[in-house]
Scaffold this motif. Structure first.
Motif, short mmCIF file in Angstrom:
data_model
loop_
_atom_site.label_atom_id
_atom_site.label_comp_id
_atom_site.label_asym_id
_atom_site.label_seq_id
_atom_site.Cartn_x
_atom_site.Cartn_y
_atom_site.Cartn_z
N GLY A 258 32.27 -77.22 12.75
CA GLY A 258 33.33 -76.66 13.57
C GLY A 258 33.35 -75.14 13.61
O GLY A 258 34.31 -74.54 14.12
N GLU A 259 32.29 -74.49 13.12
CA GLU A 259 32.23 -73.03 13.14
C GLU A 259 31.74 -72.50 14.48
O GLU A 259 32.02 -71.34 14.82
N LEU A 260 30.98 -73.30 15.19
CA LEU A 260 30.46 -72.91 16.49
C LEU A 260 30.86 -73.95 17.53
O LEU A 260 30.77 -75.15 17.27
N ASP A 261 31.28 -73.49 18.67
CA ASP A 261 31.59 -74.38 19.79
C ASP A 261 30.95 -73.79 21.03
O ASP A 261 31.59 -73.11 21.83
N LEU A 262 29.63 -74.02 21.17
CA LEU A 262 28.85 -73.44 22.25
C LEU A 262 28.09 -74.52 23.00
O LEU A 262 27.57 -75.45 22.39
N PRO A 263 27.99 -74.39 24.34
CA PRO A 263 27.21 -75.35 25.11
C PRO A 263 25.73 -74.99 25.14
O PRO A 263 25.07 -75.01 26.16
N ARG A 264 25.20 -74.60 23.97
CA ARG A 264 23.76 -74.37 23.85
C ARG A 264 23.34 -74.70 22.42
O ARG A 264 24.18 -74.77 21.51
N GLU A 265 22.05 -74.88 22.24
CA GLU A 265 21.55 -75.45 21.00
C GLU A 265 20.82 -74.46 20.10
O GLU A 265 20.38 -74.82 19.01
N ASP A 266 20.69 -73.20 20.53
CA ASP A 266 19.95 -72.24 19.72
C ASP A 266 20.53 -70.85 19.90
O ASP A 266 21.56 -70.66 20.56
N VAL A 267 19.87 -69.88 19.28
CA VAL A 267 20.25 -68.48 19.38
C VAL A 267 19.08 -67.72 19.97
O VAL A 267 17.92 -68.00 19.65
N LEU A 268 19.38 -66.75 20.84
CA LEU A 268 18.35 -65.99 21.53
C LEU A 268 18.52 -64.51 21.20
O LEU A 268 19.58 -63.93 21.45
N PHE A 269 17.46 -63.90 20.61
CA PHE A 269 17.48 -62.49 20.25
C PHE A 269 16.41 -61.74 21.04
O PHE A 269 15.35 -62.29 21.37
N PHE A 270 16.68 -60.46 21.29
CA PHE A 270 15.66 -59.56 21.83
C PHE A 270 15.68 -58.26 21.04
O PHE A 270 16.75 -57.76 20.67
N ALA A 271 14.49 -57.71 20.82
CA ALA A 271 14.38 -56.41 20.16
C ALA A 271 14.87 -55.31 21.09
O ALA A 271 14.93 -55.47 22.31
N THR A 272 15.19 -54.16 20.52
CA THR A 272 15.53 -52.95 21.28
C THR A 272 14.65 -51.83 20.72
O THR A 272 13.97 -51.99 19.71
N PRO A 273 14.65 -50.65 21.36
CA PRO A 273 13.85 -49.54 20.82
C PRO A 273 14.42 -48.96 19.53
O PRO A 273 13.77 -48.13 18.89
#
Length: 469
Positions: A258-273
């Protein structure tokens, strides 16, 4: 919910007539200062036209800066498969060696960004994406427009367009009251096709079976990210990270608890400069329309609540994030899909996936079909054949039965599937450059845009360094 809801019984009221300040006349008026608008302004200026660029916010960059859609996604075709040696380099999955299929003003912008330390040049190491700093991105665009003598008006929202015998007139809402600007040709780079729709252009929204569009996402930046700790975790759990996304087991456990309630199954990261920083693209707001003020309001409430959940989840459960915090979120939620203006040709998903070529090509793309589920979890990803690219015809930029208006960016003519590929910012910049060139040629010759031969547009685009077959 505490936000205003749409009225159950819509009721129209008449508003009193008003006057507007005439703010100027130009050959080419570009509405929208995102990647498509930047491409259109620079393309039109390089083709010899007087240009005014109008932007609703107090800065330029569009989704790149307002919605923090970062990095610029790959604009290369994959010509040779490569294997990443580091599972936590934040690279796109299944990346390989590639060749650029977008040129022209995109590279003018990229060179400016790299030269000023605002971005990392695309390479195999970056998965051919371009991590950039959104604040320095704004400055780079200001400098480019000044060098190219593009007049700019910020804080001006285009609300309508009026047809005149020999020009088009855009109506702008500003803190100085309503303004109008007259132009020989208008290039609609609003993303939503606002101007073309206001002028009466037909359009489609969403997928054909139910009209739902791709979901919205609010992107945000987190700092005090310990990349070494995160890398150690992914090396110890290689099943939990692939390219730029993963953490499936951690997300599932947090969801079950019950800590996350998101309609997606993963996490998406991108690097920055910037060291110790990561861009997070993990919120998902489904079954909302970006042309509805009511849905946009609901999306902002939902997205910010999801963002808070995600940040808390990362700090409490993901190595490398224990001391991290959100330093910035988008000025507005990121909208992937709204209107697709009906043009003289509709680009299809089959055109994209078969790498179709056209005699009147004015831009190319190789980004995959990338459809985030409009109704819940899951993403459809289908790649263009390796080493190939697809063409975008000039006819996709001409709204049917409209004169003096061109469209560019994600609102060009295409179906739901094709749109999921050409919506990305590098391709939007390429269609913007093409629209700007065509508009400039039409304005300087006193002709309608559709009367300019595609071969003439192509010749000018090649002279500006565009990549065409």
């Amino acid at each position: 919910m505490t936000h205003l809801m749409p009225p159950r019984v819509p009721r129209r009221v008449d508003l009193p007539p008003r006057q507007a300040l005439h703010a100027g006349t130009t050959q080419v008026l570009v509405i929208g200062g995102g990647p498509a608008g930047i491409g259109a302004a620079l393309g039109a200026s390089n083709a010899g036209a007087e240009v005014i660029l109008v932007e609703r916010y107090g800065f330029l960059g569009g989704n790149a800066t307002a919605a923090l859609v970062m990095p610029l996604m790959s604009f290369h075709n994959e010509v040779k498969q490569a294997v990443a040696g580091d599972t936590a380099r934040l690279l796109p999955p299944d990346h390989g060696e590639g060749e650029p299929v977008v040129g022209g003003v995109l590279w003018v912008l990229l060179n400016q960004l790299v030269r000023t330390g605002a971005a990392i040049e695309p390479s195999l190491e970056t998965g051919y994406t371009v991590p950039f700093d959104p604040e320095l991105f704004k400055l780079a665009v200001y400098d480019l427009l000044e060098v190219h003598e593009v007049r700019t008006l910020l804080h001006a929202f285009a609300s309508d367009v009026l047809s005149m015998p020999d020009r088009a007139r855009a109506v702008l809402e500003t803190k100085s009251g309503p303004l109008v600007i007259d132009a020989d040709v208008i290039v609609d780079c609003t993303g939503d096709g606002d101007i073309a729709a206001a002028a009466g252009a037909g359009y489609e929204i969403g997928r054909p079976e139910d009209g739902w569009t791709q979901p919205m996402s609010l992107m945000f930046r987190m700092v005090r990210f310990a990349h070494e700790d995160f890398t150690a975790y992914t090396r110890a759990h290689p099943d939990q990270w692939r390219g730029v996304h993963g953490l499936w087991d951690l997300v599932r456990a947090a969801t079950d608890a019950g800590e996350l309630d998101l309609p997606r199954e993963d996490v998406l990261f991108f690097a920055t400069p910037n060291a110790g920083e990561v861009a997070v693209n993990s919120t998902r707001i489904t079954e909302v329309l970006g042309t509805s003020v009511w849905d946009l309001t609901r999306a902002e409430f939902t997205a910010h609540r999801q963002m808070a959940q995600i940040a808390r989840f990362l700090r409490e459960h993901v190595p490398g994030f224990s001391d991290s915090y959100i330093v910035q979120s988008g000025v507005q939620v990121g909208v992937r899909e709204t209107r697709r203006i009906m043009g003289e040709y509709k680009l299809t998903g089959e055109d994209v996936l078969t790498a179709r070529t056209f005699d009147d090509a004015i831009a190319r793309g190789a980004y995959p079909v990338d459809i985030h589920n409009p109704s819940g979890r899951g993403t459809v990803l289908k790649r263009v054949p390796r080493g190939k690219s697809y063409d975008i015809p000039l006819r996709c930029l001409f709204p049917r039965d409209l004169d003096r208006i061109l469209v560019a960016g994600r609102c060009i003519s295409g179906d739901h599937v094709a749109h999921s590929s050409y919506r990305v910012m590098p391709i939007s910049m390429a269609t913007g450059q093409a629209a700007g060139v065509c508009a400039a040629l039409a304005a300087t010759q006193g002709r309608q845009p559709r009367d300019i031969p595609a071969s003439v547009v192509q010749r000018e685009l090649r002279a500006q360094g565009a990549s065409l077959n």
